[in-house]
Design an enzyme around this catalytic site. Sequence first.
Site, mmCIF file in Angstrom:
data_model
loop_
_atom_site.group_PDB
_atom_site.id
_atom_site.type_symbol
_atom_site.label_atom_id
_atom_site.label_comp_id
_atom_site.label_asym_id
_atom_site.label_seq_id
_atom_site.Cartn_x
_atom_site.Cartn_y
_atom_site.Cartn_z
ATOM 1 N N ASN A 212 0.865 -1.183 0.000
ATOM 2 C CA ASN A 212 0.000 0.000 0.000
ATOM 3 C C ASN A 212 0.904 1.237 0.000
ATOM 4 O O ASN A 212 1.431 1.616 1.036
ATOM 5 C CB ASN A 212 -0.900 -0.044 1.241
ATOM 6 C CG ASN A 212 -1.716 1.214 1.411
ATOM 7 O OD1 ASN A 212 -1.828 2.033 0.496
ATOM 8 N ND2 ASN A 212 -2.310 1.385 2.596
ATOM 9 N N TRP A 213 1.051 1.832 -1.167
ATOM 10 C CA TRP A 213 1.972 2.973 -1.288
ATOM 11 C C TRP A 213 1.395 4.236 -0.649
ATOM 12 O O TRP A 213 2.098 5.240 -0.516
ATOM 13 C CB TRP A 213 2.293 3.251 -2.765
ATOM 14 C CG TRP A 213 3.081 2.177 -3.446
ATOM 15 C CD1 TRP A 213 3.481 0.978 -2.915
ATOM 16 C CD2 TRP A 213 3.567 2.194 -4.790
ATOM 17 N NE1 TRP A 213 4.189 0.261 -3.849
ATOM 18 C CE2 TRP A 213 4.257 0.982 -5.014
ATOM 19 C CE3 TRP A 213 3.487 3.120 -5.844
ATOM 20 C CZ2 TRP A 213 4.861 0.674 -6.232
ATOM 21 C CZ3 TRP A 213 4.087 2.804 -7.059
ATOM 22 C CH2 TRP A 213 4.765 1.598 -7.248
ATOM 23 N N LYS A 214 0.130 4.214 -0.304
ATOM 24 C CA LYS A 214 -0.535 5.414 0.244
ATOM 25 C C LYS A 214 -0.287 6.596 -0.704
ATOM 26 O O LYS A 214 -0.203 6.404 -1.909
ATOM 27 C CB LYS A 214 -0.071 5.690 1.679
ATOM 28 C CG LYS A 214 -0.207 4.440 2.553
ATOM 29 C CD LYS A 214 -0.082 4.699 4.017
ATOM 30 C CE LYS A 214 -0.240 3.367 4.768
ATOM 31 N NZ LYS A 214 -0.257 3.541 6.210
ATOM 32 N N HIS B 148 -9.695 1.133 4.748
ATOM 33 C CA HIS B 148 -8.418 1.364 5.420
ATOM 34 C C HIS B 148 -8.657 2.331 6.579
ATOM 35 O O HIS B 148 -9.458 3.262 6.466
ATOM 36 C CB HIS B 148 -7.383 1.927 4.444
ATOM 37 C CG HIS B 148 -6.016 1.963 5.038
ATOM 38 N ND1 HIS B 148 -5.626 2.964 5.897
ATOM 39 C CD2 HIS B 148 -4.977 1.103 4.950
ATOM 40 C CE1 HIS B 148 -4.378 2.712 6.299
ATOM 41 N NE2 HIS B 148 -3.973 1.601 5.741
ATOM 42 N N GLU C 91 -7.086 4.791 7.631
ATOM 43 C CA GLU C 91 -6.908 6.217 7.304
ATOM 44 C C GLU C 91 -8.162 6.771 6.635
ATOM 45 O O GLU C 91 -8.535 7.925 6.840
ATOM 46 C CB GLU C 91 -5.650 6.399 6.434
ATOM 47 C CG GLU C 91 -4.396 6.237 7.290
ATOM 48 C CD GLU C 91 -3.181 5.686 6.571
ATOM 49 O OE1 GLU C 91 -3.123 5.741 5.329
ATOM 50 O OE2 GLU C 91 -2.282 5.180 7.277
ATOM 51 N N GLU D 280 -5.650 -4.732 10.675
ATOM 52 C CA GLU D 280 -4.635 -3.693 10.873
ATOM 53 C C GLU D 280 -4.940 -2.916 12.141
ATOM 54 O O GLU D 280 -5.757 -1.987 12.133
ATOM 55 C CB GLU D 280 -4.636 -2.717 9.683
ATOM 56 C CG GLU D 280 -4.235 -3.362 8.375
ATOM 57 C CD GLU D 280 -3.662 -2.327 7.412
ATOM 58 O OE1 GLU D 280 -2.552 -2.563 6.913
ATOM 59 O OE2 GLU D 280 -4.296 -1.296 7.174
ATOM 60 N N GLY E 226 2.208 2.548 10.800
ATOM 61 C CA GLY E 226 3.165 3.638 10.623
ATOM 62 C C GLY E 226 3.833 4.087 11.918
ATOM 63 O O GLY E 226 4.470 5.128 11.958
ATOM 64 N N SER F 105 3.101 -1.847 10.525
ATOM 65 C CA SER F 105 4.545 -1.910 10.764
ATOM 66 C C SER F 105 5.141 -3.292 10.506
ATOM 67 O O SER F 105 6.048 -3.724 11.215
ATOM 68 C CB SER F 105 4.878 -1.426 12.178
ATOM 69 O OG SER F 105 4.484 -0.068 12.330
ATOM 70 N N GLY G 52 2.698 -1.023 4.386
ATOM 71 C CA GLY G 52 2.724 0.404 4.068
ATOM 72 C C GLY G 52 4.154 0.862 3.850
ATOM 73 O O GLY G 52 4.732 0.679 2.784
ATOM 74 N N GLY G 53 4.748 1.438 4.899
ATOM 75 C CA GLY G 53 6.084 2.026 4.798
ATOM 76 C C GLY G 53 7.106 1.133 4.111
ATOM 77 O O GLY G 53 7.835 1.584 3.210
HETATM 78 P P1 PGA Z 1 2.582 0.454 7.761
HETATM 79 O O1 PGA Z 1 1.137 0.636 7.055
HETATM 80 O O2 PGA Z 1 3.161 -0.827 7.217
HETATM 81 O O3 PGA Z 1 3.368 1.671 7.316
HETATM 82 O O4 PGA Z 1 2.356 0.398 9.210
HETATM 83 C C1 PGA Z 1 0.279 -0.439 6.855
HETATM 84 C C2 PGA Z 1 -1.000 0.040 6.216
HETATM 85 O O5 PGA Z 1 -1.493 1.102 6.621
HETATM 86 O O6 PGA Z 1 -1.576 -0.591 5.312
#
Ligand code: PGA
Length: 254
Positions: A9-11, A95, A97, A167, A173, A212, A233-234
């Site tokens: 997930n590149w966001k 998600h 967010e 999640e 993050g 994470s 994500g990251g």
């Molecule tokens: P993260 O994000 O790996 O940076 O914690 C995961 C996500 O939000 O899908």
Amino acid sequence: MRQPLVAGNWKMHGSRAMARALSQAVVRGTAELDAIEVVLLPPYVLIPRVSEEVADSAVVLGAQNVATAREGAFTGEISAPMLREFGCRYALVGHSERRQLFGETDALVAKRALAALQEDLRPIVCVGETLAEREASETEDVVLRQLDAVLSAVPEAQLGQVVFAYEPVWAIGTGRTATPEQAQAVHALLRERLRRLSAEIGRRARILYGGSMKPGNAGELLAMPDIDGGLIGGASLVADDFLAICEQAALRRE
Ligand code: PGA
């Protein structure tokens, strides 16, 4: 056996140059990993670019959200038929967010999942509790409420197309990961709920962990019986890290 899935997930990160380099690295680095499914979820505007790069590979393309309608006066939304036309096979829905920063409700998330399925786009449905909810011992109630909203909207015949992702919001993050045992407990709970609907769906549903996940902790999380992959994500923005996680997921299959 469930095929492990690792999704990046590149966001809201990237540029055309970055998308090109990162997708090429993922295509090259996963060419031999045919036991797992690898999905990239770039921002909408980079979808055509990534689509070109993954065209002759097994890497699969997806989007970070999807509209509830096929077309119409919905400024700023992107529909499932549009995503399909540009080569997407998956769409994230719900998600945290989107839920927290953009006010998406359980009902809206369920509608988005349904809209995706109607166009043969597989939703990756995210659920997860906040830190305050975990500390108030509400984790189970929250994730089951979020799951049930989707289960009550989607016809049982289509549930086999849905991927789930747990999640914990406090782990996203933050560098703070759920322990393998904490994650496994929630995954088992989600699977039990699915099993109560249908033994077959419970057995086959893929439930990813996200929050994470990094090369250093992916192995122990992916060793858990009900964790079928990762939503990254990251670490998905760093080719070597993402590929190291993909390799750990492939070991799960062996
Ligand atoms: P993260 O994000 O790996 O940076 O914690 C995961 C996500 O939000 O899908």
